[in-house]
Design an enzyme around this catalytic site. Structure first.
Site, PDB file in Angstrom:
ATOM      1  N   ASN A  46     -15.593  10.352  13.602  1.00 33.17           N
ATOM      2  CA  ASN A  46     -14.549  10.327  14.617  1.00 33.17           C
ATOM      3  C   ASN A  46     -14.977  11.143  15.832  1.00 33.17           C
ATOM      4  OD1 ASN A  46     -14.109  12.559  12.745  1.00 33.17           O
ATOM      5  ND2 ASN A  46     -12.163  12.959  13.770  1.00 33.17           N
ATOM      6  N   GLU A  69     -13.031  12.598  19.114  1.00 36.68           N
ATOM      7  CA  GLU A  69     -11.761  12.794  19.812  1.00 36.68           C
ATOM      8  C   GLU A  69     -11.976  12.958  21.307  1.00 36.68           C
ATOM      9  OE1 GLU A  69      -9.374  14.947  16.162  1.00 36.68           O
ATOM     10  OE2 GLU A  69      -9.899  16.149  17.909  1.00 36.68           O
ATOM     11  N   CYS A 105     -12.184   6.289  15.934  1.00 40.06           N
ATOM     12  CA  CYS A 105     -12.164   6.579  14.501  1.00 40.06           C
ATOM     13  C   CYS A 105     -13.571   6.408  13.924  1.00 40.06           C
ATOM     14  CB  CYS A 105     -11.212   5.631  13.788  1.00 40.06           C
ATOM     15  SG  CYS A 105      -9.480   5.816  14.239  1.00 40.06           S
ATOM     16  N   GLU A 146     -14.436   4.845  11.199  1.00 42.30           N
ATOM     17  CA  GLU A 146     -14.645   3.476  10.745  1.00 42.30           C
ATOM     18  C   GLU A 146     -15.011   2.570  11.923  1.00 42.30           C
ATOM     19  OE1 GLU A 146     -11.246   5.309   8.284  1.00 42.30           O
ATOM     20  OE2 GLU A 146     -11.961   5.359  10.347  1.00 42.30           O
ATOM     21  N   CYS A 202      -6.762   4.105   9.209  1.00 41.97           N
ATOM     22  CA  CYS A 202      -5.521   3.837   9.944  1.00 41.97           C
ATOM     23  C   CYS A 202      -5.314   2.325  10.030  1.00 41.97           C
ATOM     24  CB  CYS A 202      -5.577   4.463  11.338  1.00 41.97           C
ATOM     25  SG  CYS A 202      -6.701   3.631  12.489  1.00 41.97           S
ATOM     26  N   CYS A 255      -7.910   0.436  12.145  1.00 36.26           N
ATOM     27  CA  CYS A 255      -9.224   0.325  11.496  1.00 36.26           C
ATOM     28  C   CYS A 255      -9.177  -0.636  10.315  1.00 36.26           C
ATOM     29  CB  CYS A 255      -9.723   1.697  11.060  1.00 36.26           C
ATOM     30  SG  CYS A 255     -10.347   2.670  12.452  1.00 36.26           S
TER      31      CYS A 255
END
Length: 134
Positions: free
Chosen positions: A43, A45, A54, A56, A87, A90
């Site tokens: 990830n 940010e 993310c 993934e 999430c 994803c």
């Protein structure tokens, strides 16, 4: 068949590269492409929260950038009390490149592991069949 332990190990390694200065929640993902290559992501940010990437999605982007478009297996790891599933966004991204029976391994840094499938994570996934005209 893909070795979930190798995927967890790769996800564990890349997780350490996560850029998570706001949440401090580092996530790593590893994908085994249908061609056998390993692709990883973590990830990343952004101060314009939640505009980050993310783990993934990063692994999927790496897979596609390498020329592969099919996921054979995926693993996701995070430092949490229980395995963290992808999430919703994803899950849809994973479903785009995987079949329903594609194995998904979810793990914690403390060693808890949960095995599931793409179909179990996203039942009734939206796919291109919905877009075809009769």
């Amino acid at each position: 068949m893909s070795d979930p332990h190798a995927l967890i190990a790769a996800a564990t390694d890349v997780r350490l590269n996560a850029h998570a200065p706001y949440s401090r929640f580092q996530v790593g993902a590893a994908i085994r492409g249908a061609g056998g290559a390993l692709h990883v992501g973590c990830n990343v940010e952004n101060v314009a929260y939640p505009e980050g990437t993310c783990a993934e999605a990063g692994a999927i982007a790496a897979m596609v950038a390498s020329g592969e478009t099919r996921i054979a297996a995926i693993a996701v790891i995070a430092d949490s009390p229980q395995p963290v599933s992808p999430c919703g966004g994803c899950r849809q991204k994973i479903a785009e490149f995987a079949s329903g029976d594609t194995p998904v391994t979810l793990a914690t840094t403390d060693g808890l592991v949960q095995h599931t499938t793409v179909a179990a994570l996203l039942p009734g996934a939206f796919d291109q069949d919905y877009m075809s005209k009769a």
